[in-house]
Design a protein around this motif. Structure first.
Motif, short mmCIF file in Angstrom:
data_model
loop_
_atom_site.label_atom_id
_atom_site.label_comp_id
_atom_site.label_asym_id
_atom_site.label_seq_id
_atom_site.Cartn_x
_atom_site.Cartn_y
_atom_site.Cartn_z
N THR A 94 84.85 51.75 69.34
CA THR A 94 85.80 52.80 69.67
C THR A 94 85.06 54.12 69.82
O THR A 94 83.87 54.21 69.54
CB THR A 94 86.85 52.95 68.56
OG1 THR A 94 86.19 53.35 67.35
CG2 THR A 94 87.61 51.66 68.33
N LEU A 123 90.15 53.44 72.63
CA LEU A 123 89.73 52.05 72.72
C LEU A 123 89.78 51.61 74.17
O LEU A 123 90.75 51.89 74.88
CB LEU A 123 90.69 51.13 71.95
CG LEU A 123 90.59 51.05 70.45
CD1 LEU A 123 91.26 52.23 69.81
CD2 LEU A 123 91.20 49.77 69.97
N MET A 168 98.36 48.53 69.32
CA MET A 168 98.03 49.74 68.56
C MET A 168 99.26 50.37 67.92
O MET A 168 99.20 50.82 66.78
CB MET A 168 97.30 50.74 69.46
CG MET A 168 95.89 50.30 69.83
SD MET A 168 94.80 50.13 68.40
CE MET A 168 94.63 51.84 67.91
N THR A 169 100.38 50.41 68.63
CA THR A 169 101.58 51.00 68.02
C THR A 169 102.09 50.13 66.88
O THR A 169 102.59 50.66 65.89
CB THR A 169 102.68 51.26 69.06
OG1 THR A 169 103.01 50.06 69.74
CG2 THR A 169 102.25 52.32 70.06
N TRP A 171 89.77 54.51 60.82
CA TRP A 171 90.15 53.49 61.80
C TRP A 171 88.91 52.98 62.52
O TRP A 171 88.73 51.78 62.71
CB TRP A 171 91.12 54.06 62.84
CG TRP A 171 92.55 54.11 62.42
CD1 TRP A 171 93.10 54.89 61.43
CD2 TRP A 171 93.63 53.38 62.98
NE1 TRP A 171 94.45 54.68 61.35
CE2 TRP A 171 94.80 53.76 62.29
CE3 TRP A 171 93.74 52.46 64.01
CZ2 TRP A 171 96.05 53.23 62.61
CZ3 TRP A 171 94.98 51.94 64.32
CH2 TRP A 171 96.12 52.33 63.62
N LEU A 226 92.38 45.09 63.09
CA LEU A 226 93.39 46.07 62.71
C LEU A 226 94.05 45.68 61.41
O LEU A 226 94.53 46.47 60.67
CB LEU A 226 94.45 46.21 63.81
CG LEU A 226 93.98 46.94 65.06
CD1 LEU A 226 94.98 46.76 66.18
CD2 LEU A 226 93.80 48.42 64.76
N GLU A 276 93.15 42.27 67.03
CA GLU A 276 94.27 42.18 66.10
C GLU A 276 93.80 41.89 64.68
O GLU A 276 94.33 42.45 63.72
CB GLU A 276 95.26 41.12 66.59
CG GLU A 276 95.98 41.57 67.86
CD GLU A 276 96.75 40.47 68.55
OE1 GLU A 276 96.59 39.27 68.19
OE2 GLU A 276 97.53 40.79 69.47
N TYR A 295 94.80 57.24 71.33
CA TYR A 295 95.84 57.12 70.31
C TYR A 295 95.67 58.17 69.22
O TYR A 295 94.54 58.53 68.86
CB TYR A 295 95.80 55.72 69.68
CG TYR A 295 95.90 54.65 70.71
CD1 TYR A 295 97.13 54.27 71.21
CD2 TYR A 295 94.76 54.06 71.24
CE1 TYR A 295 97.24 53.31 72.20
CE2 TYR A 295 94.85 53.09 72.23
CZ TYR A 295 96.09 52.73 72.71
OH TYR A 295 96.17 51.79 73.70
N ASP A 346 98.54 49.05 74.11
CA ASP A 346 99.48 50.01 73.52
C ASP A 346 100.38 49.33 72.49
O ASP A 346 100.62 49.87 71.41
CB ASP A 346 100.32 50.70 74.58
CG ASP A 346 99.55 51.71 75.41
OD1 ASP A 346 98.40 52.04 75.06
OD2 ASP A 346 100.10 52.14 76.44
N VAL A 387 96.13 58.84 65.34
CA VAL A 387 96.18 58.09 64.09
C VAL A 387 95.81 59.03 62.95
O VAL A 387 95.21 60.08 63.17
CB VAL A 387 95.20 56.89 64.09
CG1 VAL A 387 95.57 55.89 65.17
CG2 VAL A 387 93.76 57.35 64.26
N ALA A 403 99.63 53.37 65.34
CA ALA A 403 99.10 54.44 66.18
C ALA A 403 100.18 54.95 67.13
O ALA A 403 101.14 54.24 67.44
CB ALA A 403 97.90 53.93 66.99
#
Length: 78
Positions: free
Chosen positions: A51, A63, A15-16, A40, A78, A75, A32, A12, A34, A20
């Protein structure tokens, strides 16, 4: 279960940080909201992060938890 819950919280956070919004999930995956989930998904797939998106919502992406050695891969994707 405690490790799964910690990993889910970490997912979380990752992603945030990427933009997201947490919508839901379980200890095994996160859901999430988005913008442009297909974009994505494409970007993450190029980084070998798999995903799921949904045909009824173009703004949701799911995910699963990465393996212990997969956090940096997520990471980077993203």
């Amino acid at each position: 279960r405690a490790r799964l819950a910690q990993d889910r919280a970490r997912l979380d956070d990752v992603m945030t940080t990427a933009g997201a919004l947490v919508v839901g999930g379980t200890d095994l995956f996160g859901l999430y909201r988005v913008e442009h989930a297909a974009q994505w998904q494409d970007r993450l797939a190029r980084g070998h992060v798999w995903t799921r998106i949904f045909p009824y919502a173009d703004d949701l992406i799911r995910l699963g938890l990465p393996p212990a050695t997969g956090w940096s891969q997520l990471e980077a994707a993203l």
